[in-house]
Design a protein around this motif. Structure first.
Motif, mmCIF file in Angstrom:
data_model
loop_
_atom_site.group_PDB
_atom_site.id
_atom_site.type_symbol
_atom_site.label_atom_id
_atom_site.label_comp_id
_atom_site.label_asym_id
_atom_site.label_seq_id
_atom_site.Cartn_x
_atom_site.Cartn_y
_atom_site.Cartn_z
ATOM 1 N N THR A 191 0.829 -1.212 0.000
ATOM 2 C CA THR A 191 0.000 0.000 0.000
ATOM 3 C C THR A 191 0.863 1.261 0.000
ATOM 4 O OG1 THR A 191 -0.192 -0.186 2.419
ATOM 5 C CG2 THR A 191 -1.986 -1.094 1.076
ATOM 6 N N ALA A 195 0.200 3.897 -2.914
ATOM 7 C CA ALA A 195 -0.560 5.038 -2.397
ATOM 8 C C ALA A 195 -0.444 6.234 -3.337
ATOM 9 C CB ALA A 195 -0.064 5.406 -1.007
ATOM 10 N N THR A 214 -8.762 1.454 -4.819
ATOM 11 C CA THR A 214 -7.518 2.213 -4.973
ATOM 12 C C THR A 214 -6.952 2.513 -3.588
ATOM 13 O OG1 THR A 214 -8.797 4.272 -5.020
ATOM 14 C CG2 THR A 214 -8.221 3.269 -7.138
ATOM 15 N N VAL A 215 -5.679 2.842 -3.550
ATOM 16 C CA VAL A 215 -4.983 3.059 -2.282
ATOM 17 C C VAL A 215 -4.716 4.548 -2.118
ATOM 18 C CG1 VAL A 215 -2.983 2.463 -0.889
ATOM 19 C CG2 VAL A 215 -3.917 0.793 -2.510
ATOM 20 N N ALA A 224 -7.810 -4.369 6.800
ATOM 21 C CA ALA A 224 -8.207 -3.988 5.448
ATOM 22 C C ALA A 224 -9.702 -4.191 5.281
ATOM 23 C CB ALA A 224 -7.439 -4.811 4.411
#
Length: 466
Positions: A191, A195, A214-215, A224
């Motif tokens: 992540t 990101a 999406t991160v 999560a």
């Protein structure tokens, strides 16, 4: 204890009556053609193989995979855990090492009028593999199957626990994942890398992509969220599937067939008829011998039985239901017997205190106080036995199994696991309900009865007129 008022009798009795009705009938509501079960009733009870029959399924590794004995054992435990999450405790599972086969037997689903073995196998669930991957890339093989090709981030083995909730802000159902330490570290690295980019982390069950969030920022706390177009049932099913874990190899169903019950529902009807007659005789006996405390005892016994049935059906939201077998019915009967015994002890105590010259209120208070230790001593042994049985013969992931390390009980054989667990379950729940209804609720009702002028005659409690 605060002063008991007359109204307490009606409040407690009304609560027991409403609880009993709801635990028997359940509550469903319809929206169009869709039915939603709010509270489960006795019709939702899954009856054991010995009462209603079930299905016999044989699983084998797909693609002629040569599984090791250790892998077969691991797969067996995963299937057993999966059955446990569905509340199917009456099951038999065998591993055939020579032919690489796993044989599973479990009862029919509650409410089925026409048995569909194929649907029952489907209910067991496919043990799909959960994977988290960078991006959404995939390819199609020669058979037309979609194969994910993105870089692997996590697998189902990296997940410690899955749960499902409804988000308060948008009322959408999501699946929450708590990751293991290794998974937490790998997920944090992935992540952090993605990101702020347009590359999502896709989530796959086998070859089906179920979500691709999406991160926005690095996720470092080891938790999560899987989002998607989930309903309550689909979110629950996914969470249960993840908690069951990934199998060490893909399995296919090689055969399935129905199993005839060893006793049948005709025997169940006979057992229930005998139970009704026995309860009626007990009620008459208690009322004639103990008068007012006897009437209260009958009401308390009804509450105790309703509580046990509610636990079996899954009426309580914090605990799953359980399969009801013939030994499970025996556990209910035994716990009811303990409930009758508790009320007899209390009734005799009230008589003794009244005959020794105590006032009615004092006799009731002292009788319940002194009877409690005897009732506790009489039930604590049953509690210990029930816990041992549930730990020894429950699914490996269950609370009591983890405490007692049930592997030492394998000498008893797999054929006894489900029915013995059912006995322990109903016995434990019955004893707990005995304390709630037969001791606490009964005490409130008897003390409230003594506040009515028409019920203050000492003879109505087994004493002499004074």
């Amino acid at each position: 204890m605060k002063k008991i008022r007359k109204s307490t009798l009606f409040i407690v009795a009304a609560f027991i009556a409403l609880f009993t009705v709801s635990s028997i009938t359940g509550f469903d509501y319809y929206f169009g053609d869709n039915s939603t079960t709010v509270v489960k009733g006795v019709d939702d009870i899954r009856l054991g193989i010995d009462i209603r029959g079930g299905v016999d399924v044989t699983f084998a590794p797909a693609d002629d995979y040569d599984a090791t004995d250790e892998q077969l054992d691991a797969a067996t435990q995963k299937i057993k855990t999966r059955l446990g999450t569905l509340g199917i405790n009456d099951n038999e599972i065998y591993s055939d090492y020579k032919s690489d086969r796993i044989i599973v037997r479990f009862p029919w689903q509650a409410g089925e009028s026409e048995y569909d073995a194929e649907a029952a196998v489907k209910e067991l669930g496919e043990m799909a593999e959960l994977t988290f991957r960078k991006g959404t890339d995939s390819e199609t093989d020669e058979d037309g199957n979609i194969i994910p090709t993105g870089e692997l981030v996590l697998t189902g083995d990296d997940v410690e626990k899955a749960d499902y909730i409804q988000q308060p802000d948008n009322l959408k159902w999501v699946v929450l994942l708590k990751l293991k330490p290794d998974g937490k570290e790998k997920f944090a690295d992935a992540t952090a890398e993605l990101a702020g980019t347009s590359t999502p982390i896709s989530i796959w069950m086998d070859n089906t992509m179920i979500s691709y969030p999406t991160v926005d920022e690095a996720i470092t706390k080891g938790e999560a969220t899987i989002t998607g177009n989930f309903t309550s049932d689909s979110a629950k099913a996914l969470a249960e599937q993840i908690n069951s874990g990934a199998l060490p190899f893909k399995m296919v169903t090689t055969s399935f067939k129905t199993i005839s019950p060893t006793m049948g529902e005709g025997s169940l009807d006979a057992i229930l008829l005998a139970a009704y007659i026995a309860f009626a005789l007990i009620a008459v006996y208690m009322i004639v011998l103990y008068k007012v405390p006897g009437v209260v005892a009958v009401i308390a016994l009804i509450g105790q039985i309703a509580g046990t049935l509610a636990a079996v059906t899954g009426w309580f939201g914090f605990m799953p239901g359980s399969t009801l077998t013939i030994p499970g019915i025996a556990g209910i009967i035994l716990s009811v017997g303990m409930g009758v015994d508790a009320n007899i002890i209390t009734g005799e105590r009230i008589k003794e205190e009244l005959r020794s010259g105590k006032s009615l209120d004092s006799a009731i208070k002292i009788a319940y106080k002194r009877a409690f230790s005897a009732i506790l001593d009489g039930n604590i042994t049953n509690v210990i036995i029930a816990i041992i049985l549930m730990g020894a013969f429950g699914v490996p992931s269950s609370f009591f199994s983890k405490i007692l390390n049930s592997t030492i009980f394998r000498m008893f054989g797999a054929t006894t696991e489900g029915v013995v667990y059912s006995f322990g379950f109903t016995l434990l729940v019955g004893v707990i309900c005995n304390f709630i209804f037969g001791v606490f609720a009964a005490k409130l009702m008897v003390m409230a009865c003594s506040k009515f002028k028409a019920l203050q005659n000492r003879k109505l409690y087994g004493g002499d007129v004074k």
